[in-house]
Design a protein around this motif. Structure first.
Motif, short mmCIF file in Angstrom:
data_model
loop_
_atom_site.label_atom_id
_atom_site.label_comp_id
_atom_site.label_asym_id
_atom_site.label_seq_id
_atom_site.Cartn_x
_atom_site.Cartn_y
_atom_site.Cartn_z
N PRO A 173 81.06 -17.95 70.25
CA PRO A 173 81.13 -16.98 68.65
C PRO A 173 80.08 -16.42 68.25
O PRO A 173 81.04 -15.50 67.05
CB PRO A 173 82.21 -18.57 68.11
CG PRO A 173 81.21 -20.21 69.13
CD PRO A 173 80.96 -19.57 69.88
N TYR A 174 79.33 -16.35 68.88
CA TYR A 174 77.50 -16.37 67.50
C TYR A 174 76.58 -16.09 69.04
O TYR A 174 77.12 -16.57 69.71
CB TYR A 174 77.17 -16.62 66.64
CG TYR A 174 78.30 -17.80 65.30
CD1 TYR A 174 78.60 -16.35 64.58
CD2 TYR A 174 78.56 -19.30 65.66
CE1 TYR A 174 79.36 -16.47 63.49
CE2 TYR A 174 79.64 -19.05 64.90
CZ TYR A 174 80.51 -17.86 63.74
OH TYR A 174 81.42 -18.75 62.60
N ALA A 175 76.03 -15.22 68.19
CA ALA A 175 74.66 -14.28 68.89
C ALA A 175 73.27 -15.07 67.92
O ALA A 175 73.46 -14.67 66.66
CB ALA A 175 74.15 -13.15 69.17
N LEU A 176 72.71 -15.56 68.51
CA LEU A 176 71.28 -15.44 68.34
C LEU A 176 70.06 -14.85 67.98
O LEU A 176 69.55 -14.03 69.59
CB LEU A 176 70.82 -16.99 68.13
CG LEU A 176 69.81 -17.71 67.48
CD1 LEU A 176 69.45 -17.77 66.19
CD2 LEU A 176 69.24 -18.86 67.88
N TYR A 177 69.12 -13.97 67.24
CA TYR A 177 68.13 -13.18 67.59
C TYR A 177 67.14 -14.19 66.23
O TYR A 177 67.40 -13.55 65.44
CB TYR A 177 68.61 -11.87 67.24
CG TYR A 177 67.36 -11.08 67.70
CD1 TYR A 177 66.88 -10.31 68.93
CD2 TYR A 177 66.80 -10.35 66.72
CE1 TYR A 177 66.35 -10.39 69.73
CE2 TYR A 177 65.63 -9.06 67.30
CZ TYR A 177 66.05 -9.62 68.60
OH TYR A 177 64.61 -8.14 69.24
N LEU A 178 65.72 -13.80 67.23
CA LEU A 178 64.71 -14.60 66.27
C LEU A 178 63.16 -13.45 66.80
O LEU A 178 63.59 -12.87 67.85
CB LEU A 178 64.44 -16.18 67.32
CG LEU A 178 65.25 -16.99 67.45
CD1 LEU A 178 65.21 -18.20 68.07
CD2 LEU A 178 65.87 -17.57 66.04
N PHE A 179 62.80 -12.98 65.42
CA PHE A 179 61.93 -11.97 65.82
C PHE A 179 60.70 -12.26 64.96
O PHE A 179 60.75 -12.77 63.70
CB PHE A 179 62.55 -10.98 65.34
CG PHE A 179 62.04 -10.38 64.67
CD1 PHE A 179 61.44 -8.97 66.28
CD2 PHE A 179 60.82 -9.19 64.13
CE1 PHE A 179 60.45 -7.99 66.83
CE2 PHE A 179 60.11 -8.14 63.97
CZ PHE A 179 59.47 -7.18 65.37
N GLY A 180 59.52 -11.79 65.17
CA GLY A 180 58.61 -12.64 64.55
C GLY A 180 57.33 -11.09 65.01
O GLY A 180 57.06 -10.42 66.16
N LEU A 181 56.18 -11.34 64.04
CA LEU A 181 55.20 -10.67 65.09
C LEU A 181 54.09 -11.01 65.05
O LEU A 181 54.57 -12.19 65.33
CB LEU A 181 54.43 -10.06 63.17
CG LEU A 181 55.64 -8.67 61.79
CD1 LEU A 181 54.32 -8.52 61.36
CD2 LEU A 181 55.87 -7.64 63.92
N PRO A 182 53.08 -10.65 66.58
CA PRO A 182 51.97 -11.35 66.65
C PRO A 182 51.07 -11.58 66.52
O PRO A 182 50.81 -11.22 64.59
CB PRO A 182 51.68 -9.94 68.34
CG PRO A 182 52.73 -9.20 68.01
CD PRO A 182 53.16 -9.39 67.07
N PRO A 183 50.62 -12.73 66.33
CA PRO A 183 49.87 -13.20 67.27
C PRO A 183 51.33 -14.13 68.67
O PRO A 183 52.15 -14.64 67.27
CB PRO A 183 49.72 -14.69 67.15
CG PRO A 183 48.95 -14.65 65.63
CD PRO A 183 49.51 -13.25 64.88
N ALA A 184 51.75 -14.33 68.98
CA ALA A 184 53.24 -14.20 70.22
C ALA A 184 53.35 -15.72 70.06
O ALA A 184 54.00 -16.69 69.86
CB ALA A 184 52.70 -13.98 71.30
N GLU A 185 51.92 -16.84 70.18
CA GLU A 185 52.09 -18.08 70.42
C GLU A 185 52.53 -19.22 69.75
O GLU A 185 54.26 -19.97 69.46
CB GLU A 185 50.57 -19.01 71.01
CG GLU A 185 50.99 -20.32 71.34
CD GLU A 185 52.01 -20.57 72.65
OE1 GLU A 185 52.56 -21.39 72.61
OE2 GLU A 185 52.11 -19.19 73.25
N PRO A 186 52.58 -18.84 68.26
CA PRO A 186 52.94 -19.89 67.43
C PRO A 186 54.43 -19.00 67.28
O PRO A 186 55.49 -19.98 66.65
CB PRO A 186 52.07 -19.50 65.67
CG PRO A 186 51.75 -18.19 65.90
CD PRO A 186 51.07 -18.24 67.84
#
Length: 415
Positions: free
Chosen positions: A342-355
């Motif tokens: 029923p739902y899609a999840l999209y997670l977004f952030g900026l580098p640095p990538a590891e955290p």
């Protein structure tokens, strides 16, 4: 080789860069053909020299997997042929969604575009294409009538359900693993009345916003689509937003969205009648290249307590898209298939990538993910197999062996 830029040539460094600058891609060469005939010549020459061909318009979904490949840019394949009477359009592989929406809007028509006006129509559609209007009309790939391709032998031809049923099925949602698509023809859909926009609140209203989101999506008609966004931009306090489109009148939309009015404390509200040409303004995503780190999932439920248990930092956004409707019903045959979640999840952030990746992993593990991902939500390091059920994956492998046994074509996420 003719038509190619190689390392050391003027323009090569700029031409190799993907839209997502967090991805480092270093191909053997870059080609920017002017038409389908030049694209076919590139494929034939690459094949002779033992190089694979990786196709990109801009590189929104780039994975960096282009070593020993010719990176073929489709940006010059930019023709649009629209037939408003037939409600169809044929677009070149370099055309962006914003251009199609602008061309179709004066006729009260729209394509099944997503959130960004600068994503290529063909790349998005090859990956299925999760649209603002997919609850009503299905994935973008479900509306395709034909593909113009260059095959693994370097021959240009047109593929339809009648001419090549297995290849047509695979191209609708199976990615760019099977051929170089130079153009696509698809149905447009009526949008004589469209209402949409974003409502923004301070972060402390998040629990009430999530509750309203859940109430609305529990009974929403297929014409209504809501996306929930937890936001935390650098230098700003946490915020929460609901993005909405409704294929109908403002009066009907107001009735359906009434729970949002009970939240209170609104920072801004851009909702109102709008043109499909302005869909990109709802989320106002950047239209210039930049670096980003993303992760996508499909959710079997939306537990508010897990979603709101901790701040989203260092992520910029956690987006929940309401699915269902036509997406969950059996429809036209395509590799993308139906989406039961029923739902899609999209997670977004900026580098640095590891955290960023660590926080994305923590959030995903705290929510009821199904294990399957939309193809266009795949991120570097993930495999295409995550986007398909076992039966579809087996059929995709068989189609790859039948149409490209020498692996001439290399998608962002190869099989």
């Amino acid at each position: 080789m003719n038509l190619l830029l190689t390392p050391g040539d003027d323009g090569f460094e700029q031409a190799r860069l993907p839209w997502n600058r967090a991805v480092d891609q270093r191909p053997a060469a870059v080609a920017v053909p002017a038409d389908a005939q030049e694209a076919a010549a590139v494929v034939r020459q690459a094949r002779v020299r033992g190089l694979s061909v990786a196709v990109q318009a801009g590189g929104h979904g780039a994975s960096g997997d282009v070593e020993n490949a010719v990176l073929l840019r489709t940006s010059r394949l930019d023709r649009i042929d629209l037939d408003p009477d037939a409600r169809t359009v044929r677009v070149g592989a370099g055309v962006q969604w914003g251009e199609v929406l602008k061309a179709a809007a004066p006729y009260g028509l729209t394509g099944l575009a997503g959130s960004s006006p600068v994503v290529s129509v063909v790349g998005y559609t090859l990956g299925g294409g999760l649209s603002w209007f997919s609850r009503r009309h299905g994935l973008a790939c479900d509306s395709v009538r034909s593909f113009d391709i260059v095959d693994a032998e370097g021959v240009a031809r047109t593929v339809t359900a009648a001419s090549d049923p297995d290849l047509f099925w695979a191209l609708r949602g199976g990615g760019g693993n099977f051929a170089l698509v130079t153009a696509v023809e698809f149905d447009l859909h009526p949008a004589p009345a469209l209402y949409g926009g974003r409502v923004l609140w301070p972060g402390e209203r998040a629990a009430r916003v999530v509750e309203a989101f859940q109430r609305i999506t529990a009974t929403a008609p297929d014409e209504l689509t809501l996306w929930l966004d937890l936001l935390h931009f650098p230098g700003a306090p946490p915020m929460v937003a609901v993005d909405v489109t409704f294929l109908g009148t403002p009066e009907r939309a107001a009735a359906l969205l009434r729970p949002l009015e009970d939240v209170g404390g609104v920072i801004s509200d851009s909702r109102g009648p709008m043109s499909p040409a302005d869909l990109g303004a709802i989320t106002a995503e950047p239209t210039e290249p930049g670096a980003g780190v993303s992760r996508g999932e499909l959710l079997t439920a939306l537990p508010a307590e897990s979603l709101l248990a901790a701040p989203i930092e260092p992520l910029l956004s956690v987006q929940i898209r309401h699915l269902g409707g036509a997406l969950a019903r059996p429809g036209t045959a395509s590799a993308a298939g139906r989406i039961a979640e029923p739902y899609a999840l999209y997670l977004f952030g900026l580098p640095p990538a590891e955290p960023v990746r660590r926080r994305q992993r923590e959030l995903a593990e705290s929510l009821p993910v199904s294990g399957r991902k939309p193809y266009t939500f795949l991120a570097p390091g993930e495999g295409a197999a995550a986007a398909f059920d076992e039966e579809s994956l087996i059929r995709l492998h068989k189609t790859k062996l039948a149409y490209d046994p020498d692996h001439v074509f290399r998608a962002n996420f190869p099989l």
